[in-house]
Each structure stands twice: as structure tokens, then as C-alpha cells.
Scaffold this active site. Sequence first.
Site, PDB file in Angstrom:
ATOM      1  N   SER A 132       0.812  -1.214   0.000  1.00 60.18           N
ATOM      2  CA  SER A 132       0.000   0.000   0.000  1.00 60.18           C
ATOM      3  C   SER A 132       0.850   1.271   0.000  1.00 60.18           C
ATOM      4  O   SER A 132       1.515   1.574  -0.982  1.00 60.18           O
ATOM      5  CB  SER A 132      -0.951  -0.041   1.205  1.00 60.18           C
ATOM      6  N   ASP A 177      10.185   5.196 -10.203  1.00 56.78           N
ATOM      7  CA  ASP A 177       9.742   5.788 -11.465  1.00 56.78           C
ATOM      8  C   ASP A 177      10.483   7.081 -11.792  1.00 56.78           C
ATOM      9  O   ASP A 177      10.694   7.403 -12.964  1.00 56.78           O
ATOM     10  CB  ASP A 177       8.241   6.060 -11.422  1.00 56.78           C
ATOM     11  N   LYS A 223      -0.700  -4.258  -3.067  1.00 61.95           N
ATOM     12  CA  LYS A 223      -1.984  -3.794  -2.526  1.00 61.95           C
ATOM     13  C   LYS A 223      -2.185  -2.350  -2.987  1.00 61.95           C
ATOM     14  O   LYS A 223      -1.609  -1.422  -2.436  1.00 61.95           O
ATOM     15  CB  LYS A 223      -1.974  -3.898  -1.002  1.00 61.95           C
TER      16      LYS A 223
END
Length: 541
Positions: free
Chosen positions: A294, A305, A319
Site C-alpha cells: 500500500s 519511477d 496492494k
Amino acid sequence: MRQSWRVLAVVLFCGSLFLGGLLGDRVLALTDQTKANTRLFVELIEAAYEKYGEDVLYRDLVYGSIHGMLRTLDPHTSFLSKEAYAQMREKQQASFYGLGIYVGQRNGRLTVITPIPGTPAFRLGMRAGDVIAAIEGEPTDEMTTDEAIGNLKGPKDTKVNITIERAGLDEALDLEVTRAEIPQNTVRNSYMLTPEVGYLNISDFARSTGSEVARAIADLREQGMQQLILDIRNNGGGLLDQAIEVADQFVPAGTKIVETRGRIPSSFSAYSASGNYEELNMPLVVLVNGGSASASEILSGAIQDHDVGLVVGQPTWGKGLVQTVYTLPHGSGLALTTARYYSPSGRLIQRDYSSYWDYYTDYDGDVDGEKAEEQASQDEIFYTDLGRKVFGGGGVTPDHVVEPEEFAAVVQKIFSKSGFFNFAVDWNLRNPVTSKDWEPPPELYAEFKQYVIDEELVTAEEAEEGFAEESIQEFIKHRMQFEIFNSVFSLDDGHRAFVQIDKQVIAALELLSDAADLLEKRRALESREVTDIGSTDPVAP
């Protein structure tokens, strides 16, 4: 009581059914079909209560039907009982009122792991190894750890009476402790691992996590930090706003941190770095594993990224469902999935959950490099700011997959019976450690070997064979430092000693040079972008 639960059944059913409509700032009228379904639900509850072959409670019928209904949605939408809702809200707070001790079960008894400096327990002289035998006269033998902790907590300035048993004392000690505010820190460890490398561990994301991380980074900078290892292994997540605030401290200003997409317009949101924090501007390695979920995946995904750090360890849990928590009658709550998380490159974080059985039982966080590459080749490809390939399909795949060290069988047996902790507490009572440079003397190994045999933690043959291995001797050394330093100095000192044999941390240290190369490429990219903007021909007015 019967009428109360009947009303609650209707309210919870209707509330859960129409919550999605309410989120769009509109109230949906009950259709004839909905009214009929609601009546059917209540009639089924009544029939089961009146005619089932054994006694049943309205509460159990109502709660069971709710859990069954929510199970048709997704794995993370959940109904929270009054008790569970209260525990969740308390966990997310920055502090609570209590004694100031870390406790756990050791040999089936509630035992103090270490007191927190400056707290009531610390001022009263409680120490590691103390057994809390009773709370307000009630024996703790039959209490779970959570139940005991709940009994120790209470309103500020109230008193709690406890009975402790301590090695070396013939009689138990009765203590009256006044509860005080105890910080509920989520930055569990923050220290200099080497003269240049800082180490920062986040256990979860609660109300104060963003500010805790900012303070920890500032403190590490003052100590000379030039490189950072950020450890979010086994961090199951928490509050979305805190994940964003922490990520804000690592990714470039103005870049996207996470995007949420759902069914209704209000669930579509994109969150970007504010630029309110000083740029980290140093090599960064993020440690993750199958327990990272999460909010941890939002943070590691954004760092990966944007190429500001390397992600190392094992693939994360996957998740990526956004839960919005709503308060329901009787103090209960509903954690309702309202959207999905997407990383800055567009990766969906959520794993497939078409089969709940596979979702909860078929996931193996111990993924080696070859297996990870094979899995990644089957997933959708995305690209980082520098054009590196990253993969969708759920979770965050590390840039470098590193498996943890497996404990030897003899070590696992000793662990399971708290052998390291119990022996270390006793050794330190007889041979007080006063320096952080302390290392176990030769006689400690001999005593410990005899101890595990006498206490029947392992057989004499297992001890003889196991203790002869150099790797196990090294493990014993660092584990004893961990247990003793925790109680004598601080949790950071204990952790620093034990992490020296953490295979994934060792790999992170070695990969900091690669993280430095990545950072230089990131800087070059930003420099080119600035040059391109600056070289644009001016437009005449």
C-alpha cells in the site's frame, strides 16, 4: 437489545449499499427493488434468529452477513467492529497514554522487551526481562499481548497497578504507574550505519510519519550523512496523505507521486511533490519485501519511477486499492474501496484478486532474481523518467532482487523459545555491559551453548554441530549485542549491531555506488531539460 440489532442490520445494510451514491454528493432514493431486498435481508436475519437449531446472537448474524456481502467486492473492503475501529484509529494517532514499554510474549509470559527512555516505566526502573505477572490484580497468563496492552493504556494521568517478577528477586514487585503521553513513532530506527551512510526505517504510515521522517533526515544530515538506506520492509502501509508527504521528501518538486482512479468523478486525483522540502540530493537505496504494501508501494514506486533511488530486496505485496473509512452506527466503521493506486509511470499497484485463495495463499515474497525476471517478462512494461523498464501487474519489482538469509535450524529452535533474549538479559545482570564497543567474550559462547542444552532448547548434538559453524557464531555475537544494547543503550544501538549481518542491508550498502550513478544520470536529465527550456527562441511581442 433485539430491536437494537434489528435496526442496526437495516442501517448497516442500507448504509453499505448506498455509500457509493453518497460519495457523489447525491442521496439515492430507495427503489422498490431495494426496499424488497432490504426486507428480505431483515427477514432472513429474523428467521435465523428465531428458528436456527442452536442459540445465535443478532450481532453474529448481522456481522456475518455484512462480512459475506463485502467479500463479493474485493479483499480489502472490510467492516470494522467497534473494537476494531477504535484500534485502527488509535494506531493512526501520533501518541497514546500509557507506561512507555515495548512488551512481547517470551516463554508464554508477558515480558518487557525494553522501556522507552523518559517515560513513566523508565523512571520507575523497569528493565528488559521483567515479567508483567498481573495488571490490576488480574494475572496476565491468559491475556493476549493486545489485551494486556489495552489494559496498560488509559486516560492521561490515571494510574495502573502492575505486578512484575524480576530475575534475582525472590518476591514480586508491585508498582503503581501514572500513565503519560507516549509518542507512537513510526520511524523505528534512524542512525548512521557508517560515517557516511544513514539508515532510516519506517514501520508504517500514521499521522506523524511525514514530520518524523523530515526530522530524522535533518538529524542524519547533521551527523554527516551523504548516502541513505531507506528500509520499508514489512511496512504494511497506512495513511495515503502521509505516504504522499514522505514521498514529497524524495522525488523532484512538481513530479507526480501517485494517481488514484475509481468509478465516480471524485475518486480521480493526482498528487505531486510540493517542493516544500530540501532536495535529498544523495544516493538512495530503498529496501522492500513481500510485507511492503500500500503506502510503502506508493513511496517505493514513486522513487523508482523518477530514478532518484534504487529499489532492492523482494517484490512488494501488490496492494493498490484505496480505502476510504466511514463511521457507522454503534461506533463501527466501513473501510470501502473507492479507487486504485497508479504509480507515476502508470503502473497499477494492485495484484489480481479474482481468486481470493490465490491472493492470500499463493503469493511468495521469497522470489529470486531469475523468477522475478520471468514474472516481469509476462507483465506490462512501463518506463521511468530515464527510460528504464519497470513492470506492471501488481506490486513493485525491485531493481535488484536480493533474498534474505535463512536462519539455520538450530537458530530457529533457540529463537522460538526466546533463548537469545533470556540468556542475554541474565548475562547482562551478571556482567553489566557499559560500552557500545562490547563484543561477546569467548566464555559467553561456552555458557550459551551449555544454557541451550540445559534448558532443552536444542539437543547436545545439535548444539555441538551448530555452534561449530562460523556463521552461527557470528549470528550469536550480533544477536547478543542486539538484545543487550536494546536494554542498556537504545533500540537504535541494538538494531545497528544486528543489521550488520542482514544480507539485504549488506547488498544495499554495495549498491549505493550504482545509486550514485543513477543520481548523476537524473541530474544530467534535469540539466538537459533546463537547457532546452532556456534555449527556446523568444517570441516577439
